[in-house]
Design a protein around this motif. Structure first.
Motif, PDB file in Angstrom:
ATOM      1  N   ILE A 131       0.917  -1.198  -0.031  1.00 29.19           N
ATOM      2  CA  ILE A 131      -0.074  -0.165  -0.002  1.00 29.19           C
ATOM      3  C   ILE A 131       0.938   1.252  -0.140  1.00 29.19           C
ATOM      4  O   ILE A 131       0.372   2.266  -0.711  1.00 29.19           O
ATOM      5  CB  ILE A 131      -0.855  -0.061   1.170  1.00 29.19           C
ATOM      6  N   VAL A 132       1.911   1.200   0.798  1.00 31.68           N
ATOM      7  CA  VAL A 132       2.838   2.583   0.705  1.00 31.68           C
ATOM      8  C   VAL A 132       3.938   2.571  -0.405  1.00 31.68           C
ATOM      9  O   VAL A 132       4.819   3.525  -0.465  1.00 31.68           O
ATOM     10  CB  VAL A 132       3.463   2.487   2.143  1.00 31.68           C
ATOM     11  N   GLY A 133       3.829   1.399  -1.165  1.00 34.22           N
ATOM     12  CA  GLY A 133       4.766   1.164  -2.246  1.00 34.22           C
ATOM     13  C   GLY A 133       6.154   1.174  -2.211  1.00 34.22           C
ATOM     14  O   GLY A 133       6.844   1.368  -2.821  1.00 34.22           O
ATOM     15  N   GLY A 148      11.539  10.282   2.622  1.00 39.07           N
ATOM     16  CA  GLY A 148      10.229   9.769   2.231  1.00 39.07           C
ATOM     17  C   GLY A 148      10.025   8.340   2.305  1.00 39.07           C
ATOM     18  O   GLY A 148       8.825   7.887   2.745  1.00 39.07           O
ATOM     19  N   GLN A 149      11.124   7.654   1.982  1.00 35.76           N
ATOM     20  CA  GLN A 149      10.661   6.202   2.072  1.00 35.76           C
ATOM     21  C   GLN A 149      10.692   5.539   3.451  1.00 35.76           C
ATOM     22  O   GLN A 149       9.933   4.693   3.969  1.00 35.76           O
ATOM     23  CB  GLN A 149      11.870   5.080   1.080  1.00 35.76           C
ATOM     24  N   ARG A 150      11.490   6.221   4.224  1.00 39.05           N
ATOM     25  CA  ARG A 150      11.501   5.998   5.615  1.00 39.05           C
ATOM     26  C   ARG A 150      10.289   5.950   6.151  1.00 39.05           C
ATOM     27  O   ARG A 150       9.703   5.176   6.979  1.00 39.05           O
ATOM     28  CB  ARG A 150      12.645   6.731   6.578  1.00 39.05           C
ATOM     29  N   GLN A 151       9.621   7.221   6.043  1.00 38.14           N
ATOM     30  CA  GLN A 151       8.285   7.690   6.524  1.00 38.14           C
ATOM     31  C   GLN A 151       7.099   6.599   6.132  1.00 38.14           C
ATOM     32  O   GLN A 151       6.235   6.447   6.644  1.00 38.14           O
ATOM     33  CB  GLN A 151       7.846   9.065   6.390  1.00 38.14           C
ATOM     34  N   ARG A 152       7.591   6.205   4.746  1.00 43.90           N
ATOM     35  CA  ARG A 152       6.382   5.252   4.258  1.00 43.90           C
ATOM     36  C   ARG A 152       6.529   3.873   5.137  1.00 43.90           C
ATOM     37  O   ARG A 152       5.278   3.202   5.175  1.00 43.90           O
ATOM     38  CB  ARG A 152       6.538   4.858   2.750  1.00 43.90           C
ATOM     39  N   VAL A 153       7.799   3.575   5.401  1.00 47.34           N
ATOM     40  CA  VAL A 153       7.791   2.375   6.286  1.00 47.34           C
ATOM     41  C   VAL A 153       7.038   2.543   7.654  1.00 47.34           C
ATOM     42  O   VAL A 153       6.302   1.862   8.192  1.00 47.34           O
ATOM     43  CB  VAL A 153       9.083   1.939   6.648  1.00 47.34           C
ATOM     44  N   ALA A 154       7.276   3.669   8.298  1.00 45.53           N
ATOM     45  CA  ALA A 154       6.616   4.219   9.600  1.00 45.53           C
ATOM     46  C   ALA A 154       5.137   4.171   9.483  1.00 45.53           C
ATOM     47  O   ALA A 154       4.301   3.816  10.308  1.00 45.53           O
ATOM     48  CB  ALA A 154       7.179   5.670   9.923  1.00 45.53           C
ATOM     49  N   GLY A 180       7.327  15.702   1.248  1.00 45.75           N
ATOM     50  CA  GLY A 180       6.171  16.025   2.199  1.00 45.75           C
ATOM     51  C   GLY A 180       4.705  15.737   1.630  1.00 45.75           C
ATOM     52  O   GLY A 180       3.961  15.146   2.146  1.00 45.75           O
ATOM     53  N   GLU A 181       4.429  16.581   0.465  1.00 46.89           N
ATOM     54  CA  GLU A 181       3.243  16.476  -0.043  1.00 46.89           C
ATOM     55  C   GLU A 181       2.979  15.257  -0.593  1.00 46.89           C
ATOM     56  O   GLU A 181       1.754  14.700  -0.172  1.00 46.89           O
ATOM     57  CB  GLU A 181       3.359  17.209  -1.563  1.00 46.89           C
ATOM     58  N   GLU A 182       3.877  14.315  -0.783  1.00 44.41           N
ATOM     59  CA  GLU A 182       3.676  12.919  -1.368  1.00 44.41           C
ATOM     60  C   GLU A 182       3.045  12.156   0.006  1.00 44.41           C
ATOM     61  O   GLU A 182       2.241  11.072  -0.207  1.00 44.41           O
ATOM     62  CB  GLU A 182       4.875  12.150  -2.002  1.00 44.41           C
ATOM     63  N   LEU A 184       1.721  13.467   2.668  1.00 41.91           N
ATOM     64  CA  LEU A 184       0.503  13.739   2.995  1.00 41.91           C
ATOM     65  C   LEU A 184      -0.534  13.109   1.958  1.00 41.91           C
ATOM     66  O   LEU A 184      -1.770  12.590   2.486  1.00 41.91           O
ATOM     67  CB  LEU A 184       0.354  15.147   3.098  1.00 41.91           C
ATOM     68  N   SER A 185      -0.316  13.017   0.747  1.00 45.15           N
ATOM     69  CA  SER A 185      -1.237  12.312   0.006  1.00 45.15           C
ATOM     70  C   SER A 185      -1.549  10.924   0.066  1.00 45.15           C
ATOM     71  O   SER A 185      -2.697  10.412   0.029  1.00 45.15           O
ATOM     72  CB  SER A 185      -1.041  12.454  -1.478  1.00 45.15           C
ATOM     73  N   LEU A 186      -0.526  10.373   0.105  1.00 48.14           N
ATOM     74  CA  LEU A 186      -0.564   8.727   0.805  1.00 48.14           C
ATOM     75  C   LEU A 186      -1.471   8.578   2.139  1.00 48.14           C
ATOM     76  O   LEU A 186      -2.229   7.892   2.055  1.00 48.14           O
ATOM     77  CB  LEU A 186       0.589   8.185   0.765  1.00 48.14           C
ATOM     78  N   MET A 187      -1.386   9.378   2.930  1.00 51.70           N
ATOM     79  CA  MET A 187      -1.821   9.398   4.333  1.00 51.70           C
ATOM     80  C   MET A 187      -3.602   9.641   3.795  1.00 51.70           C
ATOM     81  O   MET A 187      -4.234   9.036   4.381  1.00 51.70           O
ATOM     82  CB  MET A 187      -1.326  10.391   5.393  1.00 51.70           C
ATOM     83  N   LYS A 188      -3.640  10.924   3.140  1.00 54.56           N
ATOM     84  CA  LYS A 188      -5.151  10.893   2.767  1.00 54.56           C
ATOM     85  C   LYS A 188      -5.707  10.113   2.069  1.00 54.56           C
ATOM     86  O   LYS A 188      -6.887   9.604   2.214  1.00 54.56           O
ATOM     87  CB  LYS A 188      -4.876  12.269   2.002  1.00 54.56           C
ATOM     88  N   GLN A 189      -5.079   9.414   0.758  1.00 49.25           N
ATOM     89  CA  GLN A 189      -5.367   8.138   0.227  1.00 49.25           C
ATOM     90  C   GLN A 189      -5.870   6.874   1.093  1.00 49.25           C
ATOM     91  O   GLN A 189      -6.936   6.475   0.911  1.00 49.25           O
ATOM     92  CB  GLN A 189      -4.453   7.959  -0.651  1.00 49.25           C
TER      93      GLN A 189
END
Ligand code: ADP
Ligand code: MG
Length: 253
Positions: A131-133, A148-154, A180-182, A184-189
């Motif tokens: 889901i987080v790519g 950005g990838q680290r935050q996706r793991v988180a 940061g935008e990406e 936020l967009s992932l969280m919103k999605q």
């Protein structure tokens, strides 16, 4: 029903013999599925508020209800258990364990959960890294990943417990604007797709602009309460009702 209800909450810290009133008589409630920003300048009380909602800290006075259950008076062990089942955390500095791979970082909070089998654990890790790519980076350690990838793991780690609430303390503050935008967009999605409740703090106007609801804190007090988009909010609620009907009791696929 509210996912979080805060009633007349005050939080004081003692600094030497000086009392710092970090939060002053806060009353708020949030519906499940909200995508909410807590905004305010540095030192206004955002982290304190998130730590209280996340049951990492307890109020000096007042009550906090999570899923309509009063959490005041619970023991540290009971609060740890509530957190492990109910609350996903995302931090400004990612807080991944450096010696663990992406897979192992996502797995980590699930190891505390005796109710989640090994097979279910594997299934969730695969699902949320996808889901987080980050499926391709599953075996990478944090120092082999970008911010950005680290935050996706988180984010995957936060979601893996199937939380009722995800709390994110300035999740984009250590990322460049585009990344940061990406995030936020992932969280919103994820919020839109699965109805997951997100409560995040920020002092960035561009991040605030992405929220559906806004709580502004200034000097430990609520300064503004706002609703951004009623239409989108209504759509998210409809999806949530459908999902709840289809997938009780889980929040995620
Ligand atoms: P923000 O996250 O909005 O920057 P904080 O919630 O961290 O604000 O802090 C709110 C206020 O409480 C500030 O005045 C801060 O200095 C104070 N504070 C926060 N944590 C502590 C602590 N552990 N001990 C003493 N004072 C604290
Ligand atoms: Mg803070």
């Amino acid at each position: 029903m509210s996912v979080v209800r805060i009633e007349h909450v005050c939080k004081d810290y003692l600094l030497g013999d000086q009392k710092v009133q970090a939060l002053k008589d806060i009353t708020l409630s949030f519906e499940p599925g909200v995508f909410l920003a807590i905004a305010g300048p540095s030192g206004s009380g955002k982290t304190t508020l998130l730590n209280l909602i996340g049951c990492i800290d307890t109020p000096t006075s007042g009550k906090i209800f999570i899923n309509d259950q009063d959490v005041s008076g619970r023991t540290p062990d009971q609060l740890a258990d509530l957190r492990a089942r109910t609350i996903g955390f995302i931090f400004q500095t990612f807080n991944l364990l450096p010696v663990l791979s992406a897979i192992e970082n996502v797995e980590y909070p699930l190891l505390q959960r005796s109710d989640v089998s090994k097979e279910e654990r594997q299934r969730r890790i695969t699902t949320f890294l996808d889901i987080v790519g980050l499926s391709k980076y599953a075996h990478h350690r944090p120092n082999q990943l970008s911010g950005g990838q680290r935050q996706r793991v988180a984010i995957a780690r936060a979601l893996a417990i199937h939380p009722a609430i995800v709390l994110a303390d300035e999740p984009t503050a250590n990322l460049d604007h585009k990344t940061g935008e990406e995030i936020l967009s992932l969280m919103k999605q994820i919020n839109r797709e699965f109805g997951t409740t997100f409560i995040f703090s920020t002092h960035d106007k561009r991040v605030i602009a992405k929220a559906d609801r806004l709580v502004r804190v200034e000097d430990g007090e609520i300064a503004v309460l706002g609703v951004r988009s009623d239409t989108e909010w209504a759509l998210a609620s409809q999806k949530r009702s459908k999902r709840d009907a289809a997938t009780q009791p889980h929040t995620h696929p």
